[in-house]
Motif scaffolding. Structure first.
Motif: not given
Ligand code: PLP
Length: 386
Positions: A370-372, A301-303, A264-268
């Motif tokens: 998470p997305d395309h 999306g991730i940080r 799983v990738t980590l953003g929020t």
């Molecule tokens: N990948 C993408 C493209 C995202 O937009 C996000 C969050 O905005 C994430 C990964 C990370 O998801 P999460 O915020 O649930 O950690």
């Protein structure tokens, strides 16, 4: 004892700690210890279990008049998996029904050279219809929770550079609310364009989402707007417990997988925390690998995470793996060229992390995509040198 739809019942608020403990116990035992005592539509004893059942997205509650009665009652009898399955014809009367009921998102096995006995499955979150990303789930979860507390709210403010903002702007359009999204000066392309087309008010502020947060919170308060603040809102991870994580569990069971790990990738940290919470309690043998950008890399999306910070639950990924933006793009392009599916950069990062991990135990692994990739064509093209 009888079964009643949870949405017919009301209960007083409970502490987060009690809620999480009750959810843990239900996930571990796959049951509820006893019925909820009710008077009419009010839960008079068992509020903690009521909220746990709601966040686990069960459909029904076991109830008895006046006093709690013994169980245990299996979660399956309470419609535990109902929200993870769509109706047969995928026909819905409105967008809200589509969002809650068109489940699960697909999971598909990927062709690739992953190592002896290793199979890799991708959970394709771009199948969510609003932002074409996993963030539809988060947006729906945080917005519904906020509206249940503040049903007269007409405005919603949020800080987001892309997917969450789009999902909230789209949901606001569907519900007749006004959305204001604060985007950092660096945001460009798909995100800001979608926000404008959806009719959201776009405020460009700060060089990052974190920088814009304090003033956005203050403005929301001053103007009486809902401000979900996905970075700190417990509804964000909790939403993924009863949806994303549950779907993976259901799909893995259906396919008869020997599930070893989930990337799983980590953003929020919303979906990672929800997935870790679910699997650490229900299937503790399954490892959760968190993926973040390597120092100096930008992956939308991730940080990079501060290791001292997490949600107020102990369950978290077993390991954090760093991936560079080049590795993420190379993996996404490689998957596209072997499977015909173009993952977004964070999905590419999840695959890159799996490859980097090396020497995987034989069995099945899930990568959450998470997305395309259509949102990142310019980045992919420049990586190819075109
Ligand atoms: N990948 C993408 C493209 C995202 O937009 C996000 C969050 O905005 C994430 C990964 C990370 O998801 P999460 O915020 O649930 O950690």
């Amino acid at each position: 004892m009888r079964l009643r739809p949870l949405e017919e019942l009301k209960a007083e608020e409970v502490s987060l700690e009690e809620l999480l403990n009750s959810m843990r116990s239900m996930l571990r035992s796959n049951s509820v210890a006893s019925s909820l005592a009710v008077e009419g539509d009010r839960v008079i004893d068992g509020a903690v279990d009521y909220w746990a059942l709601r966040w686990l997205r069960c459909r029904l509650a076991p109830v008895s008049e006046g006093l709690r009665e013994g169980g245990p009652i299996p979660l399956e009898a309470l419609g535990f998996y109902d929200n993870a399955m769509s109706n047969e014809y995928r026909a819905y009367r409105d967008v809200m029904e589509l969002l809650s009921n068109d489940r699960p998102t697909p999971m598909v096995m990927l062709r690739g050279d992953w190592g002896p006995g290793v199979r890799v499955w991708a959970k394709l979150e771009w199948y969510n219809p609003l932002s074409l990303s996993i963030k539809d789930r988060t947006a729906l979860g945080v917005l519904m929770e906020a509206l249940s507390r503040n049903p007269d709210a007409r405005k919603i403010f949020e800080v987001s550079s892309s997917n969450t903002g789009i999902a909230l702007a789209a949901l606001s359009a569907a519900l007749g609310l006004r959305a204001r999204i604060y985007v950092p000066t660096t945001a460009e392309g798909f995100g800001p364009s979608m926000l404008r087309i959806l009719g959201a008010e776009v405020v460009v502020r700060g060089s990052s989402t974190v920088e814009a947060l304090p003033s956005a919170i203050a403005e929301a308060k001053a103007e009486g707007a809902i401000m979900p603040n996905q970075f700190e809102n417990i509804a964000n991870p909790l939403t993924h417990v009863g949806t994303t994580a549950k779907e993976i569990d259901l799909q893995a069971n259906f396919l008869g997988l020997k599930l070893r790990g989930i990337f799983v990738t980590l953003g929020t940290r919303g979906h990672s925390a929800g997935i870790a919470f679910y699997f650490k309690n229900r299937r503790p043998d399954v490892k959760v690998f968190g993926v973040q950008p390597a120092e100096g890399s930008i992956i939308p999306g991730i940080r990079r995470q501060d290791p001292s910070k997490w949600w107020p639950m102990a369950e978290r990924p077993d390991e954090i793996i760093d991936v560079t933006d080049s590795e993420a793009m190379d993996s996404a392009i490689a998957v596209a060229r072997t499977n015909g599916l173009l993952f977004g950069m964070s999905g590419g990062a999840a695959v890159a992390a799996l490859l980097k991990k090396g020497k995987l135990e034989e069995g099945d692994y899930v990568v959450v995509v998470p997305d395309h990739g259509i949102k990142y064509l310019d980045r992919y093209l420049s990586r190819l040198g075109d």
